[in-house]
Each structure stands twice: as C-alpha cells, then as structure tokens.
Design a protein around this motif. Structure first.
Motif, short mmCIF file in Angstrom:
data_model
loop_
_atom_site.label_atom_id
_atom_site.label_comp_id
_atom_site.label_asym_id
_atom_site.label_seq_id
_atom_site.Cartn_x
_atom_site.Cartn_y
_atom_site.Cartn_z
N UNK A 1 -5.35 -2.89 -3.32
CA UNK A 1 -4.05 -3.43 -3.71
C UNK A 1 -4.13 -4.94 -3.95
N UNK A 2 -4.87 -5.63 -3.10
CA UNK A 2 -5.02 -7.08 -3.28
C UNK A 2 -5.74 -7.39 -4.59
N UNK A 3 -6.72 -6.60 -4.94
CA UNK A 3 -7.45 -6.82 -6.20
C UNK A 3 -6.54 -6.58 -7.40
N UNK B 1 -3.11 5.94 -7.49
CA UNK B 1 -2.44 6.43 -6.30
C UNK B 1 -2.25 5.30 -5.28
N UNK B 2 -1.45 5.55 -4.26
CA UNK B 2 -1.24 4.53 -3.23
C UNK B 2 -2.59 4.04 -2.71
N UNK B 3 -2.88 2.73 -2.87
CA UNK B 3 -4.24 2.24 -2.58
C UNK B 3 -4.42 1.75 -1.15
N UNK B 4 -5.66 1.52 -0.79
CA UNK B 4 -5.97 0.79 0.43
C UNK B 4 -5.64 -0.68 0.19
N UNK C 1 0.82 -1.22 0.00
CA UNK C 1 0.00 0.00 0.00
C UNK C 1 0.85 1.27 0.00
N UNK C 2 2.19 1.11 0.03
CA UNK C 2 3.06 2.28 0.06
C UNK C 2 3.52 2.73 -1.31
N UNK C 3 3.11 2.02 -2.38
CA UNK C 3 3.52 2.37 -3.72
C UNK C 3 2.32 2.73 -4.58
N UNK C 4 2.56 3.57 -5.61
CA UNK C 4 1.55 3.77 -6.63
C UNK C 4 1.59 2.61 -7.61
#
Length: 475
Positions: free
Chosen positions: A185-187, A178-181, A155-158
């Motif tokens: 991110x898992x999706x 943008x940096x996701x939740x 979650x710390x990367x775009x």
C-alpha cells in the motif's frame, strides 16, 4: 437535453462491523451512526438532484423492504421501485437485476450509477464534477469506476491502477489490486498512479449486461430468468426465488471489472469513507482538543484520541487512550481503535454462544410498514415495548394465543379495536387486550402515535400472531 442518470442503490448487506449498533437485522446502512440521518438516507439525498438524476432504484434484502420504504419517506425521496432479493448473491447478481429491470423499463441506453448505501461522502463540488465527467465517459461506451485519491496507505481498501489517459479526462483501468499488505500500500500511494476502489460505477445498462453475458454468463442467465419471473407486491418487485438462487455468488469486480477492456476510472478528490470500522468513524468525527470524538450520552476525562458513543446509558470514560467505547441499548463494546477492524471476529464469537447470539442478530428497534417498535425490557413472562405508528397507518387485525397485552398511550390518539368494540384512547389512557381476542391499533391523527405495550404470558415470540385482515398483504 442532457440524459439523466438512474441511481441504483445497493442496500441488502447484513454486515456487523459497527457492532453493537449494527446487527444482522439492522446493518450499518440503516442505523444512525453520527448524526440524525442514516447512511442510506444520506445516499438518497446525494442523488436527489432532479436536474441530474431520475428517481432512484433500491435493491435490497426482502427483510429490509419496509425499512427502505420508511427511511426514503422520512427524507422525502421518491423511489422508482424497490427490488427484493430472495437470497444474498453478492453484487454481480444485484447489479444485473437492476440493469435488466431498468433496461426493460426505460430502454437499453439508460445510464446507471451504482452506489453502495453505507458510505460517507462529501457531495460537494468535487462530487458533482466527478459525476459530470463519469456521465460523459459512460455515454462514450465505458464502464466508469470512481477512484478515490488516497490520503494514506490504507490496507482495508482495494486499489485501482490508472492506465492511459482518455479524451474525457479519465483513464483506462490498468489493473485492480486486492486489499494489500501495508508495504504494498505504501508503494502504491508513493507511486501516485493508484486510487482506492470506491465501489461506485456508472455505465449504460446495455453495455453492463453485454459484458456480464460475455464474462459471467451464468450470472446473466440466472438473473434474467429471475427478472422475467418477478412479481409485483405492493410497491416492491420480488425476484423469482428459484432462478435467483441458481445465480453464482460473485462480486461485480470479479465477474466483470477485472476482465473487461472497457473499464475507465475517474480521479475523484471528494472526501469518501466506507465507514467499515469504528476507527473510520473516529477519523471522520469532530474531535475535541484531546483528539476525542464524543457522540451521544457521554463524558470523558483524561482521555485521548478515543471514540466514545452511547445510544443509551450515560458513559463516563476516564484515563484511557486510543480506544473505542460504544454503547447501544443492550450491549457495550470496548476495544483499541487500531484493532477496530477485528470487531467482526468478536461478533462471530458472540454468535456461537446461545446466551449472546441474539445480540448479534436482533436490534432493539424493528421497523414495520405501519411504523415499528423498540424493545425496552424483557423478563421471563413479560416484555415491554414502545410502539410508534405513523399517521393514517394501522396494524393488522390480529390475535395471540399465548399472551395478553396492555397498551398505554403516551403521544397522540389511538383508535383501538378489541373484539367488537372500537374506542379512542388518548394520552395517559390505557386499554387491555385479553389473550386470544381479536384487536387492532390505528393512528387516525396527523402526528406519530406512541404507545407503551406490556406483554404478559407463557410465550412472547413474534410468531405468536394470527392476522385475519391486513392492508400490507400479510394475512
């Protein structure tokens, strides 16, 4: 003949996410995190293949100019130039300045590779293959970004979503995220068509500048004026301050990459990390049988999955799990590894208090064009420093109004000027400089000179100095 690439290394950041090792005056790109080289030096070596690259350009904060020059010298990498930003204005301005300067110097067809100076990269075959693909794609008229194949839903990367395939074994960029939740991110990782955004780009200078002019004209206009008004100072190019300050503070992602239709992404499988937090350092480190990464002066017992690092006193850590324990010369940080992203909040808290603000700003070691010094001990009316002077270098001829100094030579031979007297001071010999007396230190030898300096007086600030002669243009 294959056209060479000019690396542009952005080294002006002042982040403190690896506190207490990194400070605003000594950001993470210039400190030794794991081994004997800094991240900046590793970046220089990554682009040192003269069959692929021309000599790199570095764009940095003017406060870091001598650090950049010295660290490049240490690893034997020659630079095309060092461009100095008078004020921080984000990556769009920095990249525009480098592109404009190189277009004027080498022509509009020059191919640039834009790199951050604070990333950890395995520069093996996968890296070299990605460079070849990116260069071919950039020459065809694309702004190429390097997308890292994700190893986890970070979650710390775009992220970058790939679009249609291109003929150069790359993809169009469908969109930037943008940096996701965590759930998003898992999706994206499960979908298999997303990459981490490395922040590494390659393109022709002319294409980048034309896209900047189209999508961020205020950036292009201000930086073009700053480059036109630039001055040469020793080995540095100083951008015009007034015009550069007028530039909007915006990243290259917002200014160009999210708007252009000419973006492409090369799928990159090389190991990559931006080392943005202590848990990232732990993930990359060599672990013992309990999952600990131990660096420097430290011992662990009954401890698991932890990062223990000391640059000073010996650390003994017992009975802990999943923690980071980091000791610099003057501060210690202890916290859970899974909260390492929040170190920045702690630094902001420390910066608000007069008693601790200095710990977020000043690093004990400071670099100068002649070498540098490390602060060893501070008292009310005295301080002790270790000076290191490079072979053939000399300090300015100077005097102090509020302090006297004692110098003890511990390595090498010093030529010391005090008033009208010039003497050689060898190992285990000392010299006294009275308050208000003109003096100079010079290293005539072939090894680095080391002196212990004891300052005594009513005021010990670095601004208590009057230079009457200086080979670095500071008098």
């Amino acid at each position: 003949m294959i056209q060479k690439i000019i690396p542009v290394i952005m080294a002006g950041g002042t982040g403190t996410r690896l506190w207490p090792l990194s400070r605003s005056s000594a950001p993470k790109q210039f400190i030794q995190v794991v081994d004997g080289k800094t991240l900046f030096q590793e970046t220089l070596e990554r682009v040192a293949d003269c069959d692929v690259y021309e000599a790199p350009v570095v764009i940095t904060n003017q406060d870091f100019r001598f650090t950049v020059a010295e660290q490049a010298r240490e690893v034997g990498v020659n630079l095309t130039t060092i461009i100095l930003e008078p004020i921080a204005r984000n990556t769009a301005a920095a990249i525009a300045a480098a592109a404009l300067y190189l277009k004027q110097t080498f022509g509009e067809d020059v191919i640039l590779q834009l790199l951050a100076s604070d990333q950890e990269i395995d520069a093996g075959k996968d890296w070299r293959d990605a460079i070849v693909t990116a260069r071919q794609t950039a020459a065809s008229g694309k702004i190429v970004t390097f997308g890292i194949t994700p190893s986890e839903p970070a979650t710390g990367y775009g992220y970058i979503e790939q679009g249609e395939p291109l003929s150069t074994d790359t993809y169009e960029v469908k969109r930037f995220v943008e940096k996701p939740k965590l759930a998003a991110a898992e999706e994206m990782v499960a979908a298999g068509k997303f990459f981490w955004n490395s922040g590494i780009f390659m393109c022709r200078a002319e294409l980048l500048l034309s896209e900047l002019e189209a999508f961020a004209p205020a950036v292009h206009r201000a930086v073009a004026a700053a480059v036109d008004g630039a001055t040469i100072d020793l080995d540095f190019v100083r951008l015009d301050k007034t015009n550069f300050e007028a530039c909007p503070d915006i990243s290259i992602d917002y200014a160009v990459m999210e708007k252009t239709t000419k973006a492409a992404v090369v799928a990159s499988t090389f190991a990559w990390s931006d080392l943005g937090s202590w848990d990232a350092v732990w993930k990359l480190g060599e672990k013992d049988d309990k999952g600990n990464v131990v660096i420097g002066h430290a011992t662990v017992m009954n401890t698991e999955n932890s990062l223990v690092l000391s640059r000073a006193s010996h650390l003994a850590v017992q009975g802990l799990k999943d923690v980071a324990v980091i000791a610099s010369e003057d501060a210690v940080y202890v916290g859970p590894l899974d909260k390492a992203q929040e170190v920045g909040k702690l630094v902001k808290y420390l910066a608000k208090t007069k008693e601790t603000a200095n710990l977020t700003e000043i690093h004990p070691t400071s670099y100068r064009p002649w070498g540098g010094y490390t602060s060893l001990l501070n008292g009310g009316r005295f301080q002790v420093k270790r000076l290191f002077v490079l072979p053939g270098k000399k300090l300015s001829l100077q005097k102090h109004f509020h302090r006297s100094e004692h110098w003890v030579c511990v390595k090498g031979t010093a030529e010391v000027t005090v008033g009208d007297n010039v003497t050689l001071v060898r190992e285990n010999q000392s010299v006294y400089i009275p308050q208000g007396e003109l003096h100079r230190l010079y290293n005539p030898g072939k090894i680095t000179l080391e002196m212990i300096e004891v300052q005594t007086g009513s005021y010990l600030g670095e601004d208590d100095i009057v230079r009457t002669s200086d080979e670095f243009g500071r008098s």
